[in-house]
Design a protein around this motif. Sequence first.
Motif, mmCIF file in Angstrom:
data_model
loop_
_atom_site.group_PDB
_atom_site.id
_atom_site.type_symbol
_atom_site.label_atom_id
_atom_site.label_comp_id
_atom_site.label_asym_id
_atom_site.label_seq_id
_atom_site.Cartn_x
_atom_site.Cartn_y
_atom_site.Cartn_z
ATOM 1 N N PHE A 121 -27.308 -44.050 -35.731
ATOM 2 C CA PHE A 121 -26.073 -44.248 -36.503
ATOM 3 C C PHE A 121 -25.219 -42.983 -36.648
ATOM 4 C CE2 PHE A 121 -28.566 -47.847 -38.582
ATOM 5 C CZ PHE A 121 -27.830 -48.850 -37.980
ATOM 6 N N GLN A 122 -25.765 -41.982 -37.330
ATOM 7 C CA GLN A 122 -24.901 -40.869 -37.756
ATOM 8 C C GLN A 122 -24.239 -40.144 -36.587
ATOM 9 O OE1 GLN A 122 -26.970 -38.433 -40.745
ATOM 10 N NE2 GLN A 122 -28.051 -40.306 -41.314
ATOM 11 N N ALA A 123 -25.004 -39.831 -35.545
ATOM 12 C CA ALA A 123 -24.415 -39.120 -34.406
ATOM 13 C C ALA A 123 -23.397 -40.004 -33.691
ATOM 14 C CB ALA A 123 -25.499 -38.683 -33.436
ATOM 15 N N LEU A 124 -23.515 -41.332 -33.892
ATOM 16 C CA LEU A 124 -22.579 -42.272 -33.281
ATOM 17 C C LEU A 124 -21.400 -42.555 -34.220
ATOM 18 C CD1 LEU A 124 -25.254 -44.602 -31.710
ATOM 19 C CD2 LEU A 124 -23.439 -43.481 -30.404
ATOM 20 N N ASN A 125 -21.225 -41.634 -35.147
ATOM 21 C CA ASN A 125 -20.074 -41.734 -36.053
ATOM 22 C C ASN A 125 -20.209 -42.904 -37.037
ATOM 23 O OD1 ASN A 125 -17.635 -40.722 -37.005
ATOM 24 N ND2 ASN A 125 -16.426 -42.141 -35.742
ATOM 25 N N LYS A 175 -15.420 -37.543 -31.803
ATOM 26 C CA LYS A 175 -16.423 -37.038 -32.757
ATOM 27 C C LYS A 175 -17.822 -37.113 -32.167
ATOM 28 C CE LYS A 175 -14.012 -38.094 -37.016
ATOM 29 N NZ LYS A 175 -13.850 -39.253 -37.885
ATOM 30 N N VAL A 176 -18.074 -38.169 -31.373
ATOM 31 C CA VAL A 176 -19.399 -38.325 -30.756
ATOM 32 C C VAL A 176 -19.633 -37.201 -29.748
ATOM 33 C CG1 VAL A 176 -20.830 -39.837 -29.322
ATOM 34 C CG2 VAL A 176 -19.429 -40.815 -31.144
ATOM 35 N N LEU A 177 -18.600 -36.886 -28.948
ATOM 36 C CA LEU A 177 -18.731 -35.786 -27.983
ATOM 37 C C LEU A 177 -19.022 -34.481 -28.725
ATOM 38 C CD1 LEU A 177 -15.766 -36.639 -25.554
ATOM 39 C CD2 LEU A 177 -18.199 -36.919 -25.097
ATOM 40 N N GLN A 178 -18.274 -34.251 -29.802
ATOM 41 C CA GLN A 178 -18.478 -33.025 -30.586
ATOM 42 C C GLN A 178 -19.906 -32.966 -31.136
ATOM 43 O OE1 GLN A 178 -15.144 -33.425 -33.206
ATOM 44 N NE2 GLN A 178 -13.947 -31.862 -32.143
ATOM 45 N N GLN A 196 -27.144 -42.769 -25.582
ATOM 46 C CA GLN A 196 -25.975 -41.923 -25.250
ATOM 47 C C GLN A 196 -26.165 -40.525 -25.827
ATOM 48 O OE1 GLN A 196 -22.035 -43.234 -26.330
ATOM 49 N NE2 GLN A 196 -22.539 -45.393 -26.097
ATOM 50 N N ILE A 197 -26.527 -40.507 -27.119
ATOM 51 C CA ILE A 197 -26.649 -39.219 -27.814
ATOM 52 C C ILE A 197 -27.775 -38.390 -27.194
ATOM 53 C CG2 ILE A 197 -27.019 -38.108 -30.059
ATOM 54 C CD1 ILE A 197 -24.480 -39.823 -29.868
ATOM 55 N N ARG A 198 -28.929 -39.054 -26.996
ATOM 56 C CA ARG A 198 -30.076 -38.308 -26.437
ATOM 57 C C ARG A 198 -29.739 -37.745 -25.064
ATOM 58 N NH1 ARG A 198 -34.810 -38.137 -29.047
ATOM 59 N NH2 ARG A 198 -34.904 -39.434 -30.921
ATOM 60 N N LEU A 199 -29.029 -38.533 -24.249
ATOM 61 C CA LEU A 199 -28.679 -38.052 -22.909
ATOM 62 C C LEU A 199 -27.729 -36.862 -22.988
ATOM 63 C CD1 LEU A 199 -28.854 -39.116 -19.733
ATOM 64 C CD2 LEU A 199 -26.426 -39.420 -20.169
ATOM 65 N N MET A 200 -26.687 -36.986 -23.842
ATOM 66 C CA MET A 200 -25.677 -35.924 -23.916
ATOM 67 C C MET A 200 -26.243 -34.635 -24.521
ATOM 68 S SD MET A 200 -22.039 -37.721 -24.720
ATOM 69 C CE MET A 200 -22.484 -38.973 -25.917
ATOM 70 N N ASP A 211 -11.770 -31.793 -25.567
ATOM 71 C CA ASP A 211 -10.515 -31.497 -24.870
ATOM 72 C C ASP A 211 -10.753 -31.296 -23.376
ATOM 73 O OD1 ASP A 211 -8.894 -31.667 -27.131
ATOM 74 O OD2 ASP A 211 -9.542 -29.664 -27.761
ATOM 75 N N GLU A 212 -11.996 -31.005 -23.035
ATOM 76 C CA GLU A 212 -12.317 -30.778 -21.626
ATOM 77 C C GLU A 212 -12.849 -32.065 -20.972
ATOM 78 O OE1 GLU A 212 -15.255 -27.763 -21.004
ATOM 79 O OE2 GLU A 212 -14.871 -27.694 -18.834
#
Length: 339
Positions: A141-145, A290-293, A175-179, A300-301
Amino acid sequence: MDVKEIRAQALKKIDELHPKTDRDLAELKTYFFGKNGVLTGLMKSLKVLPPEQKPQVGKDINDLRVELAGICAELEKDIHRIAIEQAINSQELDLSIDRPEHAIGSVHPLNRVRRMLTDYFVGNGYIVYDSPEIETDYYNFQALNVPPDHPARDMQDTFFINDNILLRTQTSSGQIRLMEKYKPPLKMICPGRVFRNDDDSTHSPVFHQMEGLVIDKNVTLCDLKGALDGFAKFIFGEQTQIRFRPSYFPFTEPSVEVDVSCFNCHGKGCRVCKNTGWIEILGAGMVNRKVLQNCGIDPDEYHGFAFGMGLDRITMILCAINDIKLMWENDVRFLHMFK
Ligand code: PHE
């Protein structure tokens, strides 16, 4: 001492005892070869013979030993052969009876669909990523905003193990674990089991999703549409169209709900598409900044898209299955329908 006489006695003993079992035979062997057996007795008496008689009598004793050992071996064979014959006869083996049909197994429809989709995406350069079924609140949840108390949590009635640990409600945690683990560019699918406290004919507390994630420079909504269009045509046929409807997921912005034109009636309206001409198959969108951050990626990249589909749902649509429970009941009659 007369070896001949002893031999005659021994043969008489065999006749008398007429061994029919291993036990009878053991008794006979003890009588011949045991510590107090006849042959041992003969050997003892050999010692007291005058030296000139010893070689001949010794040879006679030995001949007798060989003869008796041979008889015992023959008897043993007979006993075993008879035992086998008796066992066979007592079983009344009827070789004329029909053998039962051998049931030939088949791949479960759900696995067939999972393999088919996996093949498609792997063929398009995606890696297959396996992510845990037991998750922390952070990854699910949390990392996924989705912060605590966010209303979006209502849609995913969660099995909590304690305040922090839960059974994942979506493969989006992958997604989060992979990134966190790998640097972009990334292209992955994450198939697996997910859990929600839902239970009716189209919802099961355990079901399956396949997540997709692509992160790279200059990824746009057009890329998402192209990826899903190819996928839909592969699964539902070349004439298949897709359409995006605006939707909302906290981890994608913008978010879409994706429909495919009905493969059964090609848009005219039928039972499969509930007369709408369209079938909803998945949720998707552009990965929220926010998820990328949260995963240490500069929004931005890099940009990305994500999608998530219910494998059970797609299987039910493709195989015209009306109750999700059939997938779990392991009724062979059901499974045989998909050979
Ligand atoms: N995780 C969402 C769900 O379970 C589906 C989804 C995945 C939506 C990825 C957008 C992007 O409903």
